[in-house]
Each structure stands twice: as structure tokens, then as C-alpha cells.
Design a protein around this motif. Structure first.
Motif, short mmCIF file in Angstrom:
data_model
loop_
_atom_site.label_atom_id
_atom_site.label_comp_id
_atom_site.label_asym_id
_atom_site.label_seq_id
_atom_site.Cartn_x
_atom_site.Cartn_y
_atom_site.Cartn_z
N ALA A 58 0.86 -1.22 0.02
CA ALA A 58 -0.17 -0.04 -0.14
C ALA A 58 0.90 1.34 -0.02
O ALA A 58 2.17 1.17 -0.29
N VAL A 59 0.41 2.51 0.34
CA VAL A 59 1.33 3.62 0.38
C VAL A 59 2.35 3.47 1.54
O VAL A 59 1.99 2.78 2.41
N GLY A 60 3.58 3.89 1.22
CA GLY A 60 4.55 3.54 1.90
C GLY A 60 4.49 4.17 3.40
O GLY A 60 5.17 3.54 4.42
N VAL A 61 3.69 5.18 3.65
CA VAL A 61 3.62 5.74 4.91
C VAL A 61 2.18 5.87 5.28
O VAL A 61 1.55 6.63 4.62
N ASN A 62 1.68 5.27 6.32
CA ASN A 62 0.41 5.53 6.83
C ASN A 62 0.62 6.40 8.20
O ASN A 62 0.62 5.82 9.11
N ASN A 63 0.22 7.58 8.02
CA ASN A 63 0.59 8.81 9.03
C ASN A 63 -1.07 9.24 9.40
O ASN A 63 -1.50 10.06 8.72
N CYS A 64 -1.29 8.61 10.52
CA CYS A 64 -2.64 9.15 11.24
C CYS A 64 -2.39 9.95 12.53
O CYS A 64 -3.33 10.66 12.88
N GLY A 65 -0.96 10.15 12.72
CA GLY A 65 -0.70 11.05 14.02
C GLY A 65 -1.54 10.25 15.12
O GLY A 65 -1.91 9.10 15.51
N SER A 66 -2.05 11.53 16.09
CA SER A 66 -2.92 11.23 17.14
C SER A 66 -4.42 11.22 16.85
O SER A 66 -5.33 11.80 17.68
N PHE A 67 -4.75 11.54 15.61
CA PHE A 67 -5.94 11.49 15.05
C PHE A 67 -6.98 12.74 15.24
O PHE A 67 -7.83 12.83 15.48
N GLY A 118 10.23 1.01 -3.08
CA GLY A 118 8.58 1.12 -2.59
C GLY A 118 7.81 0.08 -3.49
O GLY A 118 8.52 -1.09 -3.28
N GLY A 119 6.74 0.45 -4.19
CA GLY A 119 5.84 -0.70 -4.48
C GLY A 119 5.02 -0.10 -5.52
O GLY A 119 5.44 1.03 -6.11
N ALA A 120 3.77 -0.53 -5.90
CA ALA A 120 2.89 0.07 -6.90
C ALA A 120 2.53 1.50 -6.62
O ALA A 120 2.38 2.06 -7.62
N GLY A 121 2.39 1.66 -5.39
CA GLY A 121 2.12 3.09 -5.12
C GLY A 121 3.21 4.25 -5.19
O GLY A 121 3.05 5.30 -4.82
N GLY A 122 4.27 3.85 -5.58
CA GLY A 122 5.50 4.75 -6.05
C GLY A 122 6.47 4.64 -4.79
O GLY A 122 6.36 3.55 -4.03
N PRO A 123 7.17 5.55 -4.76
CA PRO A 123 8.32 5.67 -3.70
C PRO A 123 7.81 5.66 -2.27
O PRO A 123 6.79 6.12 -2.08
N TRP A 124 8.33 4.86 -1.44
CA TRP A 124 7.75 4.35 -0.29
C TRP A 124 7.79 5.87 0.73
O TRP A 124 6.94 5.97 1.59
N LEU A 125 8.89 6.57 0.54
CA LEU A 125 8.91 7.75 1.36
C LEU A 125 9.03 9.02 0.21
O LEU A 125 10.13 9.46 0.26
N THR A 170 -1.61 10.90 5.89
CA THR A 170 -1.94 9.70 4.81
C THR A 170 -2.59 8.64 5.64
O THR A 170 -1.87 7.65 5.75
N CYS A 171 -3.72 8.83 6.25
CA CYS A 171 -4.32 8.00 7.24
C CYS A 171 -5.27 6.99 6.59
O CYS A 171 -6.38 7.37 6.17
N ASP A 172 -4.83 5.67 6.41
CA ASP A 172 -5.75 4.69 5.95
C ASP A 172 -5.65 3.46 6.73
O ASP A 172 -4.31 2.84 6.55
N ASP A 173 -6.08 3.34 7.94
CA ASP A 173 -5.83 2.15 8.77
C ASP A 173 -6.02 0.75 8.25
O ASP A 173 -5.53 0.24 8.84
N ARG A 174 -6.84 0.72 7.37
CA ARG A 174 -7.12 -0.62 6.99
C ARG A 174 -7.20 -0.96 5.55
O ARG A 174 -8.00 -1.20 4.77
N PRO A 175 -5.83 -0.31 4.79
CA PRO A 175 -5.99 -0.79 3.39
C PRO A 175 -5.93 -2.17 3.01
O PRO A 175 -5.62 -3.05 3.73
N PRO A 176 -6.41 -2.56 1.77
CA PRO A 176 -6.31 -3.85 1.28
C PRO A 176 -4.74 -4.47 1.53
O PRO A 176 -4.00 -3.86 1.28
#
Length: 696
Positions: free
Chosen positions: A634-643, A663-670, A680-686
Motif C-alpha cells: 500500500a502507500v509507503g507511509v500510513n500517517n494518522c498521528g494522534s487522530f 517502494g511498490g506499486a504506489g510509488g516511492p515509499w517515502l 496519509t491515514c488509511d488504517d485498513r488498506p487492502p
């Protein structure tokens, strides 16, 4: 905790052993080893010939480490004397099960998440990669319908001959229900007022109460058993494991086979031999008193204590202080005990006792100069009672060494209650535990745990828990931890100036991950330095049922205080992470109270993630330098902070120090646009299953 629960004291041996007693001891050793006239050939004395191929069509042996090509984990983990072969790579007419990482399933608890299921009449056959005279079989068979386990046969042949029959058991496997678990598959909920994640409800507050399927949350399926083959077999010979027709086990799952060339037993004729003090090597009589008499005599005469080959029954703690106790080797000297219910609870809260070697309580000054080596400890623990002191080794032992032990079926292999200092724990095998393999609990300092092999624990494999007093200056180095069924491979809870390095951790199953740094369980704060370096994790990161998200292969958790210390993670390899490679998180209820201010990651390889490289769910920051990643799901960084999602960006910031590639299909990880704190908050990506790890 480190006391003889029965209150027995070491008896006097009545003076030095007479010449006749010493001669009788030597004769008894010879009889056990088969050295007397007409005895069986000693295992390990055969001459290994050149490698040869087995019968036509036999597959070439596939040797792995943590179910991977050994080249992928070179230099990490314990250097062991056996070769690991996964059953799914062997010849079989059974059925390969898995892969599956879902908790409460047989494949999830198998090494590499796959195994072979046999029904009566079926077999799995391994080709020996090297000369061997001993094997270890990791297996699972069904529980009894009402719990408590069954026994079932497994035939072992080499090249179709020399049949031996192992008696497998599930008496030490199969736990159910909520913590601290039960071995009753029909039990109602142990805590009916607890949140039940499967139905997202609190049963006691629900009308009507939801029906929970029974057995509820089965787990801890596997056990293992060792067998001396009686002679040395050559590379290319075929070891076949067959479930005999008519077996009472509906199925038998074989996970793996370890093969080993065991050397000759160690013999010491100058030490105080426990046989001379009345110990019974047949295991029919309790030898605890004889051990204590031998220890008392050895201390007076400044001798070592020697335990020869045999099985010795010991049903309580042996208190050790200023003594060296050596066995003939852990394949030959076995100290085995029953778990014994106490008439009244002991002062430490124990309601049982059992076999174990314990230093004195720290409050009584602890023990010093204890050296244990070369024997096996086999307990009889079948359920988890946290107040029980039924561990293989326990108490407080400073300036001591523990090496070459094989420990199984105890609650915790080694549990140390400090303060204590300078203990060296090396070259041990700890398997099939109800809880941890080893725990430095409270004020353990300047100690090393190195080159130990650990498999199938019911809690953390290796832990430093700084409850009440900080652990400091300790190192966990070059250990292998496989398949902890609960919690983490290696965990550090608070403390100062500790190191976790060069370890190999694989296949955690639930509520934990490979390497865990936790401000929780009332631990003292993290201070000074924490160094995590040159470790490899494999197939790590479990699904957290309460949060309903995946954990990282390495995860930092600020639950009851900040994680604020000088923390560096360097040189780690995170392979085939089920979800994230790196996770930094706090509990929702305290997300605005605690932070992880600064963690530095450098020279990291990430080969395969189901989701992200980094998942941040906390206030704080981290820096990254030369962190290379590939096959990111998925996206390289899943950044939700403290919501809080403020317009200024996430409460967690990332610093790019350069050299962060891939990285992966989503591009550079950072990617630059993520820095410093893009939300970049997606807690439950596929979850995208990555390809198997490969050479970098």
C-alpha cells in the motif's frame, strides 16, 4: 519465589563417598550408556560416510532456517547443531495445509505457516542433508473431546528399516478461551464481562448474551519430541514418519523435522556424582533429596556436581547457590518432574510446585556463582496460572552461567526476579512453554542472552520487563525465536541502555509481533539508550483484534507513558511482513497524553509488506536514512498521528536523511510530498500478499 516449596532442606550425605560407592556410580553410568558387555551401540559413534542419494525419486533435502533459504538470514539468529527441514518440502502422500496467518488455525502456528496433514496410513519422508543420529519432530494431534489431550503412535524408519515408534501427545497443547486460558474446550467464557472482539460486544451488558462458539479460540496446537536413532545415519538416508493404520488420532500434522549428530556424553569422574547420593537414573524414584545431598557435599569439598545419563524424577525446586551442576549433555541427562498441587498456597502465591533449579529470592540476597549446563528440564505444566513458580530456572542468580540446557513443558523456561547482575545465558533450547521462554523481570543488569533457540512459547519469547526496578545494560544477541503463539518474539518493556541485536524472529501468531518496545505493564520508563540492530524478522505482524488493524514487524507502543530515550534501529531486515514493517502507536484512550518523540531508523531493508513500510498512530517523530523497500502493498507511509487531523498536518513527523529508496506499486515509499507530516491515514488498506523474500 526462589525457595523449596516443600520446605525440604539439603541432607548430609554422611561423609565422603566410599570407593565402592564411586565404583558403583561408574558402573551405573556405563550401564545407562550401554558400555557394559553386550550393551547397545552408543549413539554418535558411527562413522559418517560420504553424502549419497537416497532411493530413486527421493527429493533432494531442503534445509531452511525459519522456513527460509539460510542465505537470507545469514549471520542472524542462533548457530545451532541441527538442520531444519519443513514437512511441506519433503516427500509425502499427505496433504499440505496453509499458508494461512489467521490466528486459531493449525497453519498459522506452523513454522513458515505451512505443514503436512497425515491420516492413518500416510507418511512424510525427509532426506537427511548431513549425518545424523537424532531427530526432533514438531507435530500436532487432536485434543481429547473433553480436553486434556490424547496419545498416538508415529512410526519412524530410516531407509525402510530400523523402525522405532514415538508416542505423540497433545497433553501439553490445546489451550482455549480468554487469558489466562483453559484446557477445557467446553468452558464458558472465563471473563463474561470482557469485550469480545468477534462480536464487538460486552456479553454481560448484552441481552440476550451472544452465543460464543465452542471451543472458543483454540490455540497452542503444537508440541515436539526428540528421538535418538541408536546409530549414525548418512547424508542421503531417508527418514520416514508414518501414522500407523488404526491410530486413534484422526489426523497427525507434521510441521518439521530437525536432524542432528549428537556427540558422546560428557563424563566427569572427579565431580560429586548424584548416583553416589542415591539418585535414581531410571526415573522411578524421586531424586530431589539426592540432588540436594550431592550439592551440599560438593560445596563443602569445592567440587562440581555431575548428573550422568538417565532420567531423574524431581518434583520440586532445587535451590542452587555457589555451585556448578553439569549433565552429560541435554540429550542424555533428563531432569523430569510432575506438577504437584500444594495443600496450601505458598507465600509467593504458588498453588503448585514442580521441577526447577532456583536461585534464592533477591530479598534474601539472591544466589551467586551458579553454573548450570548439559541437561534437559522437562516439566508437567498444562495450564497457565500466573502466580505459580513452575519455571525451569528461576529466582535471582548473579555472576552465573546457564548453557546447553533443553527446557520444555514448564510455564516459563527461565524467569529471573532481580535485582541481580552478570548472568550469561547461552546455547540453550527452550520449547513448548505455556508462557515466556525467558524473562528478565525487575532489576536485571549487565547480563547477556545469546545463541539460544526458542520455539512455540505461549507468551513473549524473550522479554526484559522493568517492573518496579529498571533492567539495564543487558543484551539479547544472536537468538532465534520462532512461532510464539501469543505476544512477541522479543519484547523490551522499559529500562536503560539495553540492546537487541543479530536475532532471527519468525511467525508470531496473535497480539504481538517480532520485536516490541512497549511502555506498558507498569514498567519503569525508557531512559538512556536502546539499540535495536541487525535483526531479521520473517512473516511478522499480527492482526490486532481490538483495534482491527495489523501490527508492524517492529512496533513501538506508548500505552502508559512516553517512549522518550535515545533509540536507534539499524541494520534490521523485515521480510514478508504481514501488514506493516514499522509501527509506532498509542492507545486511543491516551493518544493525547503520550508520545514517541524520536526514533532513528538507518540501513534497514524491507522486503515485502502486506500494507505499508511505516504506520504512525501517535504523536512524535522518526528519522529515516538508507531505508530501502520493495514489494510494498500500500502507500509507503500510513500517517494518522494522534487522530487530531489539524490543518498543519499530522502530529507525527518524518525526517528524510537520505538514501531511502524503493517502494511498490504506489510509488516511492517515502515520497517528498509525505514530509514532514502529511496526513496519509488509511488504517485498513487492502492487504497485498508480497512475493517470497529473495536475495537483495
Amino acid at each position: 519465589m526462589a525457595r523449596s516449596i516443600t520446605g525440604a532442606t539439603a541432607g548430609r550425605p554422611g561423609g565422603p563417598p566410599r570407593t565402592g560407592a564411586a565404583a558403583a556410580a561408574v558402573t551405573a553410568i556405563a550401564a545407562v550408556l550401554g558400555l557394559a558387555s553386550g550393551g547397545p551401540a552408543l549413539a554418535g559413534t558411527g562413522t559418517a560416510g560420504p553424502a549419497r542419494t537416497g532411493t530413486t525419486g527421493a527429493p533432494a533435502p531442503v534445509v531452511t532456517r525459519a522456513a527460509l533459504d539460510p542465505a537470507l538470514v545469514a549471520g542472524r539468529g542462533a548457530d545451532v547443531g541441527f538442520a531444519e527441514q519443513e514437512a511441506e518440502n519433503a516427500a509425502t502422500d499427505g496433504t499440505v495445509i496453509g499458508p494461512d496467518r489467521t490466528a486459531y488455525t493449525l497453519p498459522a502456528e506452523a513454522s513458515g505457516r505451512r505443514a503436512v496433514r497425515l491420516t492413518p496410513g500416510q507418511h512424510v519422508e525427509f532426506t537427511l542433508p548431513e549425518a545424523a543420529n537424532a531427530i526432533t519432530v514438531r507435530y500436532s494431534i487432536p485434543d481429547a473431546p473433553g480436553g486434556g489431550g490424547i496419545t498416538a503412535p508415529l512410526d519412524v524408519t530410516v531407509n525402510g528399516r530400523a523402525r522405532k515408534t514415538m508416542t505423540l501427545t497433545s497433553q501439553y497443547a490445546w489451550l482455549y478461551n480468554q487469558y489466562p486460558f483453559t484446557n477445557d474446550p467446553g468452558a464458558d467464557l472465563l471473563h463474561p464481562d470482557w469485550w469480545i472482539t468477534e462480536c464487538s460486544c460486552v456479553p454481560g451488558a448484552t441481552t440476550p448474551a451472544p452465543e460464543i462458539a465452542k471451543p472458543f479460540r483454540p490455540m497452542h496446537f503444537y508440541d515436539e519430541q526428540r528421538l535418538l536413532l541408536g546409530r549414525t545415519h548418512r547424508a542421503g538416508d531417508r527418514v520416514r514418519l508414518t501414522v500407523p493404520a488404526g491410530s486413534n488420532a484422526e489426523w497427525t500434522v507434521i510441521d518439521l523435522l530437525d536432524s542432528e549428530l549428537v556427540g558422546r556424553p560428557h563424563i566427569d569422574l572427579r565431580a560429586a556424582n548424584v548416583l553416589a547420593f542415591g539418585a535414581d537414573p531410571s526415573g522411578r524414584r524421586d531424586s530431589a533429596g539426592a540432588f540436594e545431598r550431592a550439592i551440599a557435599f560438593a560445596k563443602r569439598k569445592h567440587l562440581k556436581v555431575y548428573i550422568p545419563p538417565g532420567t531423574f524424577q524431581v518434583n520440586r525446586h532445587i535451590i542452587v547457590d555457589d555451585v556448578t551442576i553439569e549433565g552429560a549433555g541435554n540429550w542424555y541427562t533428563i531432569i523430569k518432574g510432575r506438577e504437584v498441587a500444594l495443600e496450601t498456597p505458598a507465600p509467593d502465591g504458588s498453588v503448585h510446585t514442580g521441577v526447577g533449579f532456583y536461585g534464592r529470592d533477591a530479598k534474601d540476597g539472591g544466589s551467586r556463582n551458579v553454573h548450570l549446563s548439559g541437561f534437559a528440564i522437562e516439566g508437567d505444566v498444562r495450564e497457565r496460572i500466573d502466580t505459580d513458580q513452575v519455571n525451569g530456572v528461576g529466582g535471582a542468580m548473579s555472576d552465573s552461567t546457564i548453557t546447553g540446557l533443553h527446557i520444555r513443558h514448564t510455564k516459563v523456561g527461565m524467569w529471573f526476579d532481580g535485582p541481580m547482575t552478570n548472568v550469561r545465558i547461552t546455547d540453550n533450547v527452550v520449547v513448548d512453554q505455556i508462557a515466556d521462554a525467558l524473562n528478565f523481570h525487575t532489576g536485571v543488569t549487565n547480563s547477556v542472552v545469546s545463541n539460544n533457540f526458542i520455539r512455540n512459547t505461549g507468551d513473549d519469547g524473550l522479554a526484559m520487563w522493568s517492573e518496579k526496578t529498571a533492567n539495564a545494560g543487558n543484551t539479547f544477541d544472536r537468538n532465534t525465536v520462532q512461532s510464539p503463539t501469543l505476544a512477541n518474539g522479543i519484547a523490551v518493556y522499559g529500562g536503560r541502555d539495553n540492546t537487541v541485536s543479530n536475532n532471527l524472529v519468525a511467525d508470531p501468531v496473535r497480539e504481538g509481533s517480532a520485536i516490541h518496545v512497549g511502555a506498558r505493564f507498569g514498567a519503569e520508563p525508557f531512559t538512556g539508550r536502546l539499540r535495536i540492530g541487525d535483526n531479521t524478522t520473517v512473516r511478522a505482524g499480527t492482526f490486532e483484534l481490538n483495534w482491527k488493524i495489523g501490527l508492524g514487524a517492529v512496533w513501538f507502543y506508548a500505552l502508559d507513558k512516553d517512549i522518550d530515550a535515545d533509540i536507534e534501529v539499524t541494520g534490521d531486515h523485515y521480510l514478508d511482513s504481514t501488514y506493516n514493517a514499522i509501527m509506532l502507536v498509542s492507545e486511543w484512550s491516551v493518544k493525547d497524553l503520550y508520545a514517541i518523540p524520536d526514533v532513528r531508523f538507518k540501513d534497514i531493508r524491507v522486503d515485502g509488506t502486506g500494507t505499508s513500510v511505516v504506520s504512525a498512530r501517535v504523536k512524535g517523530s522518526a528519522s529515516f536514512e538508507n531505508v530501502d523497500a520493495r514489494n510494498v502493498g500500500a502507500v509507503g507511509v500510513n500517517n494518522c498521528g494522534s487522530f487530531g487531523f489539524p490543518p498543519t498536518g499530522s502530529e507525527f513527523s518524518l525526517t528524510d536523511l537520505g538514501g531511502n529508496d524503493g517502494g511498490g506499486a504506489g510509488g516511492p515509499w517515502l515520497a517528498p510530498w509525505m514530509l514532514p507530516n502529511t496526513i496519509t491515514c488509511d488504517d485498513r488498506p487492502p492487504v497485498v500478499v508480497p512475493p517470497p523474500p529473495s536475495p537483495w
